[in-house]
Design a protein around this motif. Structure first.
Motif, mmCIF file in Angstrom:
data_model
loop_
_atom_site.group_PDB
_atom_site.id
_atom_site.type_symbol
_atom_site.label_atom_id
_atom_site.label_comp_id
_atom_site.label_asym_id
_atom_site.label_seq_id
_atom_site.Cartn_x
_atom_site.Cartn_y
_atom_site.Cartn_z
ATOM 1 N N HIS A 195 2.857 -2.031 -11.634
ATOM 2 C CA HIS A 195 3.467 -0.715 -11.359
ATOM 3 C C HIS A 195 4.977 -0.882 -11.135
ATOM 4 O O HIS A 195 5.481 -0.623 -10.028
ATOM 5 C CB HIS A 195 2.816 -0.090 -10.116
ATOM 6 C CG HIS A 195 1.354 0.192 -10.288
ATOM 7 N ND1 HIS A 195 0.882 1.316 -10.926
ATOM 8 C CD2 HIS A 195 0.255 -0.529 -9.923
ATOM 9 C CE1 HIS A 195 -0.443 1.295 -10.935
ATOM 10 N NE2 HIS A 195 -0.848 0.190 -10.326
ATOM 11 N N ASP A 213 0.824 -1.207 0.000
ATOM 12 C CA ASP A 213 0.000 0.000 0.000
ATOM 13 C C ASP A 213 0.860 1.260 0.000
ATOM 14 O O ASP A 213 0.582 2.224 -0.727
ATOM 15 C CB ASP A 213 -0.915 0.020 1.226
ATOM 16 C CG ASP A 213 -2.024 -1.014 1.164
ATOM 17 O OD1 ASP A 213 -2.270 -1.568 0.069
ATOM 18 O OD2 ASP A 213 -2.649 -1.279 2.210
ATOM 19 N N GLY A 260 -2.903 -2.568 -7.079
ATOM 20 C CA GLY A 260 -2.956 -1.344 -7.869
ATOM 21 C C GLY A 260 -3.661 -1.494 -9.191
ATOM 22 O O GLY A 260 -3.397 -0.745 -10.141
ATOM 23 N N GLN A 303 1.010 4.218 -3.014
ATOM 24 C CA GLN A 303 0.252 5.407 -2.626
ATOM 25 C C GLN A 303 0.244 6.437 -3.760
ATOM 26 O O GLN A 303 1.289 6.832 -4.261
ATOM 27 C CB GLN A 303 0.839 6.033 -1.367
ATOM 28 C CG GLN A 303 -0.012 7.158 -0.801
ATOM 29 C CD GLN A 303 0.495 7.625 0.562
ATOM 30 O OE1 GLN A 303 1.554 7.217 1.006
ATOM 31 N NE2 GLN A 303 -0.268 8.475 1.211
ATOM 32 N N GLY A 304 -0.958 6.825 -4.169
ATOM 33 C CA GLY A 304 -1.110 7.826 -5.223
ATOM 34 C C GLY A 304 -1.043 7.279 -6.631
ATOM 35 O O GLY A 304 -1.266 8.019 -7.597
ATOM 36 N N ALA A 305 -0.778 5.986 -6.794
ATOM 37 C CA ALA A 305 -0.694 5.398 -8.134
ATOM 38 C C ALA A 305 -2.092 5.254 -8.740
ATOM 39 O O ALA A 305 -3.047 4.899 -8.053
ATOM 40 C CB ALA A 305 -0.014 4.036 -8.076
ATOM 41 N N GLU A 306 -2.212 5.529 -10.012
ATOM 42 C CA GLU A 306 -3.481 5.393 -10.707
ATOM 43 C C GLU A 306 -3.734 3.922 -11.016
ATOM 44 O O GLU A 306 -2.887 3.246 -11.609
ATOM 45 C CB GLU A 306 -3.436 6.191 -12.012
ATOM 46 C CG GLU A 306 -4.772 6.318 -12.721
ATOM 47 C CD GLU A 306 -5.754 7.226 -12.002
ATOM 48 O OE1 GLU A 306 -6.976 7.058 -12.215
ATOM 49 O OE2 GLU A 306 -5.306 8.083 -11.218
ATOM 50 N N ARG A 363 7.117 1.756 -9.303
ATOM 51 C CA ARG A 363 7.009 1.924 -7.850
ATOM 52 C C ARG A 363 7.911 0.951 -7.087
ATOM 53 O O ARG A 363 8.045 1.071 -5.874
ATOM 54 C CB ARG A 363 5.560 1.728 -7.397
ATOM 55 C CG ARG A 363 4.592 2.786 -7.923
ATOM 56 C CD ARG A 363 5.037 4.183 -7.484
ATOM 57 N NE ARG A 363 4.133 5.212 -7.928
ATOM 58 C CZ ARG A 363 3.265 5.840 -7.132
ATOM 59 N NH1 ARG A 363 3.220 5.516 -5.848
ATOM 60 N NH2 ARG A 363 2.496 6.775 -7.617
#
Length: 325
Positions: free
Chosen positions: A319, A182, A220, A186-189, A322
């Motif tokens: 992702h 998490d 995600g 954080q903030g990932a589309e 990230r």
């Protein structure tokens, strides 16, 4: 015969010890509309699916297992391999009633509804034989199934065996790993994901009420059929094209058309990938154009402790920026 106080004391302690060992009993397990009362922990448990097996092993209960089944040619998660190797494998498919009787099973735990299908044995039939049962709750769940529901499942199994502290320790570790994912996301589309479960006329998908849907969300992603309130079902190629997934999770188990396969990843998952990669109806879907296919087996895709590993692995694929080293 002379009176021996030390023998009397030893006898009293021997009588008292079982009572101390039975804290938390009798215990009523309320599961999928079935209530089962345990006066003591099971001693001859048998599991009918890989995720049920892994929950038992994660709780350190291998010493109270008489057998496992329904693993086929899938592999147990590495952290449970040693414990799993010491337990008899009764069948590569679901253990039969005869096999359960032969090993004197006193409790049977299935991760999927087909573990208690009429062609094998129903829960009522096993109860009539004096064998208690449990079905992992995703299998009878009528709504969303998320990680807190998995924690509840783990706690329920631990309560049946009188080891609630083991459940809390296990859940704490698993939750910490989810929290780390998490934080990284954080903030990932969210990216759009199709969870393909085989078939072509029509194709099958994992829908909104599955553990797979929650795995994708925590990694995600957004399941393109997550809005459908069901576990599994058929969809249309037209809907897949319209929803245009960025990635495709290819879910697979140990059987195809009810038959065991020698190498599930190659014989099922890769065959499904090959189909999608050459199927004209989805040739222009982003995931197909970019060859973004991600196999997930039932060992990690069904609700169990290894579902957290599925989140970790899938998050890195959805992702990668990230998780760059």
């Amino acid at each position: 015969m002379s009176f021996r106080p030390h023998l009397l004391a030893a006898a009293i302690m021997a009588m008292a010890t079982p009572a101390l060992a039975l804290d938390g009993f009798p215990h009523a397990d309320v599961n999928c509309t079935v209530t089962t009362v345990f006066d003591a922990p099971p001693q001859r448990a048998v599991t009918l699916s890989n995720n049920a097996t892994e929950i038992m092993l994660a709780l350190g209960l291998e010493g109270q297992m008489a057998g496992t089944s329904y693993m086929g040619n899938l592999e147990i998660s590495p952290e449970y391999a040693d414990a799993y190797g010491a337990i008899p494998v009764l069948s590569p498919l679901i253990a039969t009633t005869e096999q359960l009787i032969e090993v004197e099973a006193d409790w049977v735990y299935a991760g999927y509804p087909d573990g208690f299908a009429e062609r094998w044995h129903t829960r009522d039939q096993l109860h009539d034989l004096g064998i208690k049962t449990r079905l992992a709750t995703e299998g009878c769940n009528l709504g969303r199934f998320e990680f807190p529901d998995l924690w509840h499942e783990i706690r329920d199994v631990a309560a049946i065996f009188g080891v609630p502290d083991r459940a809390e320790a296990l859940i704490e570790g698993l939750q910490a790993r989810l929290d780390a994912v998490d934080a990284a996301l954080q903030g990932a589309e969210p990216v759009h994901v199709f969870i393909y479960n085989g078939g072509d006329a029509p194709p099958r998908a994992a829908l909104g009420n599955t553990m797979l849907n929650s795995i994708v969300a925590r990694a995600g992603g957004q399941n393109i059929f997550g809005d459908i309130e069901n576990r599994y079902g058929t969809v249309s190629w037209e809907d897949i094209v319209d929803r245009n997934p960025d990635h495709i999770v290819v879910f697979y188990s140990l059987t195809e058309a009810g038959q065991l396969v020698a190498d599930p990843r190659a014989d099922i998952a890769q065959a499904r990938i090959d189909l999608l990669g050459t199927f004209p109806a989805v040739a222009d879907v982003t995931a197909v154009l970019e060859s973004r296919f991600h196999p997930i087996s039932s060992v990690t895709g069904q609700p169990g402790p290894s579902s957290v590993r599925a989140v970790e692995d899938l998050a890195r694929l959805l992702h990668p920026d990230r998780f760059a080293q």
